[in-house]
Enzyme design. Structure first.
Site, short mmCIF file in Angstrom:
data_model
loop_
_atom_site.label_atom_id
_atom_site.label_comp_id
_atom_site.label_asym_id
_atom_site.label_seq_id
_atom_site.Cartn_x
_atom_site.Cartn_y
_atom_site.Cartn_z
N SER A 60 0.87 -1.18 0.00
CA SER A 60 0.00 0.00 0.00
C SER A 60 0.90 1.22 0.00
CB SER A 60 -0.93 -0.03 1.21
OG SER A 60 -1.81 1.06 1.21
N ASP A 68 -4.86 -5.00 5.66
CA ASP A 68 -5.09 -5.86 4.49
C ASP A 68 -3.93 -6.83 4.32
OD1 ASP A 68 -6.22 -6.93 2.27
OD2 ASP A 68 -5.73 -5.26 0.93
N HIS A 107 -2.49 -1.28 -3.46
CA HIS A 107 -3.65 -0.41 -3.28
C HIS A 107 -3.51 0.78 -4.23
CE1 HIS A 107 -4.61 -1.86 1.10
NE2 HIS A 107 -4.72 -2.80 0.18
#
Length: 876
Positions: free
Chosen positions: A25, A144, A52
């Site tokens: 991310s 995540d 992401h």
């Protein structure tokens, strides 16, 4: 460009392709580029980057990565096949999975809360590739990837996380590490080095020729030694677990420890007790999720729950058991489904759900009822709002659900099972057991279920040969019901009587002996039966009460069923003429404990209706004719039994043919001899009758003495019972008094619990409402609580509670922050400072001593407030 490392692995076939799922991310692109720069172009692996991305903008990530590696870098399109030595990048605004070696894309869905593309892809990869999957979590915020890493580990794959020192944002890798789902914590360069090593490990590089490991622990001393160490350390015997599963877990640990041979791993385990515990946790596979296979829960609502309520009234309550519940998701899912089905009737029904597992850590987590925010992918928004509470970035099961769920550490194969269960749901255990343990578990479930109770198994499981115990209710969803007419099974609570054995010898029984299709023993039984029925003498086994318990051969010539009420008493079944001698012989054998033989006993043929009794279809004897028989009464003492048994063997006597019998004329001397013989026979019968009468008299006298003794014992027992009754009355009054005291204490505890709950609720709302960063630390500088604003300055996540404050990378510039906190804790005086964050914004820092109600100092309270937009060098 990519650096070439030694030991590159040739390209693998599709079935053997090693795929690394890399999740990232914020700050993850730089880490991924560093990872690619340190990987060879011919590692033989495929790399899938799940980053992401902004869903509304085109991504240039593919072009950027192409400049950093000589491997082929492609943006994924729907149905793209995965090939070795390629890098695949997820496109924006999509969710990606993998099936049959091709990457599948579908539009991103925002209806289920925060988008978790890393978890989704890693779960799909673990299910598709098993131990050929590798998980890597790089820099990023949030959680995540934590659940996806757990799935990869459960399937035998290896997992990596970027270390905090090199990660620009360490929330994502830190969450995976805190969940215990990471094998290696390294910088990107170190991850690249380990990936290359794993690619050529014998466990992974199947194209390398290596000797297969013998699965039978009886023939493999290494496996036998590992089983022994597991049993001695944990008390769990894995001997009859699926050997392929056990071997995969052992091989995974070998990869983690850079060990190539099983013998070396055995030495590692013997020298490192912590490794045997790590292997134990790996073998248990404590990974599950909420509402796994949602169709099963629809079937519960449509078939099982209505069936339970139909069989007994609501006020009797509902009892449910979920063995092997791991961390409790299955138990809570069933509780939620049941409450949804009951609706407004739920408060009227007493409900008990028992979740058990052999793993202590799993049970502890289940009791807490706290799960990461990733679960919104499995739990609908409606259920999250009704049955969960958002607590510090995580979800906690509501108190109404936790109150009806009881969790305990329990070995379903060794410990006594629960009883009177309406539903047993075991969907995560039998697939890991060999048939001998599967059959035992099914028998235990039959014992634990109520008549007509339900059993739910996994999609790949069944009751096997135990169709006499459970009837199939739903073949698709593997729902069974207990047969009320089934014979109660003999249940044992331990496969081995001795939990600990000193030897390391083979413990697994031959698989052929446990195969129900192997009929050698049945053939041997049939052979014995035929031999005994056709050639063995007529034999009767009786107990001390003269009841026949077993016969061999044809006993119809000597015994017959008496008219009237059926009885198997041998004295009532003896043919005419046999009773007296038989009774005397049994009495003598019982008294002297020796074999007694009677010869030439005359018995009458026929069955009382004038018809002769044939011998097996052979010669017919005239009705009421007389023949001679011999018999032996043999006393038998069975070990471990005080009762005596008798074996009575009958044989026809061989009659001597008299001279002149065929001429039709009887000489006078023969008549005299016949008369003399008859007189002798009558005298023998008279003597036998006297002997029988004497034995009856002795028996009667012994019986009278026993009755007299029993009467005295009854009178004594009556006095003792009266005394005991008075003591019980006294104990009852004491118990009633103690019960009242316990009720009072319980009310006080309940009241205090309500006060504490209210105080916690108030504190939680205060922390959520104030716009000030507050951190409470203990005297050992570990974090106790913090407000949401504190996450902004220190990058905290809920898992940081309990961690040392000094291990947190804050965004404020204050080199003497540690000494400042220690100074306040030492001097018990408040300190205020003006500080700047990394953007140059000014803030007011206050450090106050943490005082208890007893005015004792027990830590510090840190607040940051009063921000200003001034930058360094700007005028105030």
């Amino acid at each position: 460009m990519a650096a070439r490392l030694e030991g590159a692995v040739p390209s693998a076939s599709k079935n053997d392709l090693l795929i690394a799922a890399i999740g990232a991310s914020a700050g993850g692109i730089e880490a991924f580029m560093e990872l690619m720069c340190n990987l060879p172009v011919d590692s033989g692996m495929a790399f899938v980057l799940v980053q992401h991305l902004d869903p509304k903008h085109h991504s240039l990530l593919t072009e950027l990565l192409s400049k950093k590696t000589a491997m082929h870098v492609k943006e994924v399109t729907d149905g793209m096949n995965v090939e070795p030595n390629h890098v695949y990048v997820i496109p924006p605004n999509t969710t990606m999975s993998i099936s049959n070696h091709s990457l599948q894309l579908r539009p991103r869905e925002e209806s289920r809360g925060i988008h978790m593309p890393i978890d989704h892809f890693m779960r799909a990869l673990a299910e598709e590739h098993g131990n050929r999957a590798i998980g890597v979590i790089l820099s990023g915020t949030g959680t995540d990837g934590t659940l996806g890493m757990a799935e990869i580990q459960a399937q035998g794959g290896v997992t990596f996380a970027q270390d905090g020192a090199s990660a620009k944002y360490d929330a994502m890798p830190r969450s995976a590490v805190a969940a215990g789902r990471v094998d290696y914590v390294l910088a990107p360069k170190g991850i690249a080095r380990e990936l290359v090593r794993i690619a050529r490990h014998p466990y992974v590089a199947r194209n390398h020729k290596s000797e297969p490991i013998e699965l039978d622990s009886g023939k493999n001393a290494g496996l036998s030694a590992v089983f022994h160490l597991l049993r001695r350390t944990t008390g769990v015997d894995f001997t009859h677990y699926r050997q392929t599963t056990i071997l995969r877990r052992i091989q995974r640990r070998m990869v983690v420890h850079k060990i190539d041979k099983l013998e070396e791993y055995v030495k590692c385990v013997q020298a490192n007790p912590a490794e045997i515990k790590a292997l134990y946790q790996d073998v248990l596979i404590n990974v599950t999720n909420f509402f796994r296979n949602p169709q099963v829960f629809d079937a519960l609502k449509a078939q099982v729950f209505p069936g339970i309520l139909k069989k007994h009234p609501l006020e009797t309550g509902i009892r449910i058991w979920t063995p092997a519940c791991a961390s409790g998701e299955e138990t809570y899912s069933i509780a939620i489904a049941l409450l949804e089905y009951l609706g407004d009737k739920a408060p009227q029904v007493p409900i008990q759900l028992f979740g058990t597992d052999v793993s202590e850590s799993g049970v502890t987590r289940a009791r807490s009822g706290i799960y990461p925010e990733n679960i919104h992918g499995d739990v609908s928004e409606k259920r999250l709002r009704r049955f969960f509470a958002k607590v510090e970035g995580e979800y906690r099961i509501s108190k109404s659900i936790r109150d009806i769920c009881i969790f305990a550490q329990h070995n379903v194969l060794n410990d006594p099972p629960f009883s009177q269960m309406d539903l047993i749901c075991c969907r995560n255990l039998l697939i890991y057991l060999e048939p001998v343990l599967q059959n035992k578990a099914i028998s235990l479930f039959h014992y634990a279920a109520r008549p007509g109770g339900y059993l739910v198994l996994g999609t790949s499981e069944g009751v096997g040969a135990a169709t006499s115990l459970f009837a199939t209710e739903d073949r698709t969803h593997k729902i069974f019901s207990k047969k009320t007419t089934a014979m109660r099974q003999a249940v044992t609570f331990s496969l081995h009587r001795d939990a600990e054995r000193s030897d390391l010898g083979p413990t697994r029984s031959s698989s052929r002996l446990t195969d129900p299709g192997w009929n050698y023993l049945e053939a041997q039984k049939e052979f014995d039966r035929r031999l005994l029925s056709q050639y063995a003498p007529a034999t009767v086994f009786v107990n001390g009460d003269m009841e026949i318990i077993h016969t061999r051969g044809n006993v119809n010539h000597y015994l017959k069923l008496a008219p009237g009420r059926a009885s198997l008493n041998i004295l009532k079944m003896a043919r005419a003429g046999l009773l007296l001698d038989l009774q005397n012989a049994i009495g003598k054998a019982k008294k002297e404990n020796t074999t007694v033989r009677r010869q030439n006993v005359q018995i009458k043929n026929g069955n009382g209706n004038g018809e002769g009794q044939g011998r097996g279809g052979g010669t017919q004897h005239p009705a009421d004719s007389v023949r001679l028989v011999n018999f032996d009464v043999i006393p038998i003492n069975v070990s471990n039994l005080e009762e005596i048994f008798f074996m009575i063997v009958f044989q026809d006597a061989v009659a001597e043919r008299a001279p002149g019998a065929g001429s039709g004329r009887i000489p006078p001397n023969m008549r005299s001899e016949a008369a003399s013989e008859k007189i002798s026979k009558l005298e023998q019968e008279l003597a036998a009758t006297k002997e029988y009468l004497q034995s009856v008299i002795e028996t009667q006298e012994a019986t009278n003495e026993e009755l007299q003794s029993a009467n005295e014992e009854i009178l004594s027992s009556n006095e003792e019972l009266q005394s005991t009754n008075e003591e019980l009355e006294t104990a009852k009054e004491e118990l009633q008094s103690a019960n009242e005291e316990l009720s009072t204490v319980n009310d006080e505890l309940r009241s205090r619990n309500l006060e504490i709950t209210q105080a916690n609720n108030d504190l939680m709302n205060i922390f959520a409402s104030i716009d000030v960063a507050v951190i409470m630390v203990g005297s050992d500088l570990t974090i106790r609580r913090f407000t949401p604003q504190a996450q902004k300055f220190f990058g905290l996540i809920p898992a940081d509670v309990g961690r040392p404050l000094l291990h947190i990378n804050s965004t404020i510039e204050n080199p003497d922050f540690q000494s400042l906190v220690l100074q306040v804790m030492t001097n018990c005086q408040t300190v205020e400072r003006e500080i700047r964050d990394m953007k140059g914004v000014r803030h007011q820092l206050r450090v106050l001593p943490y005082r208890t109600l007893e005015n004792k100092m027990d830590g510090a309270v840190i607040t940051i407030a009063g921000s200003s937009s001034e930058k360094p060098g700007e005028p105030a």
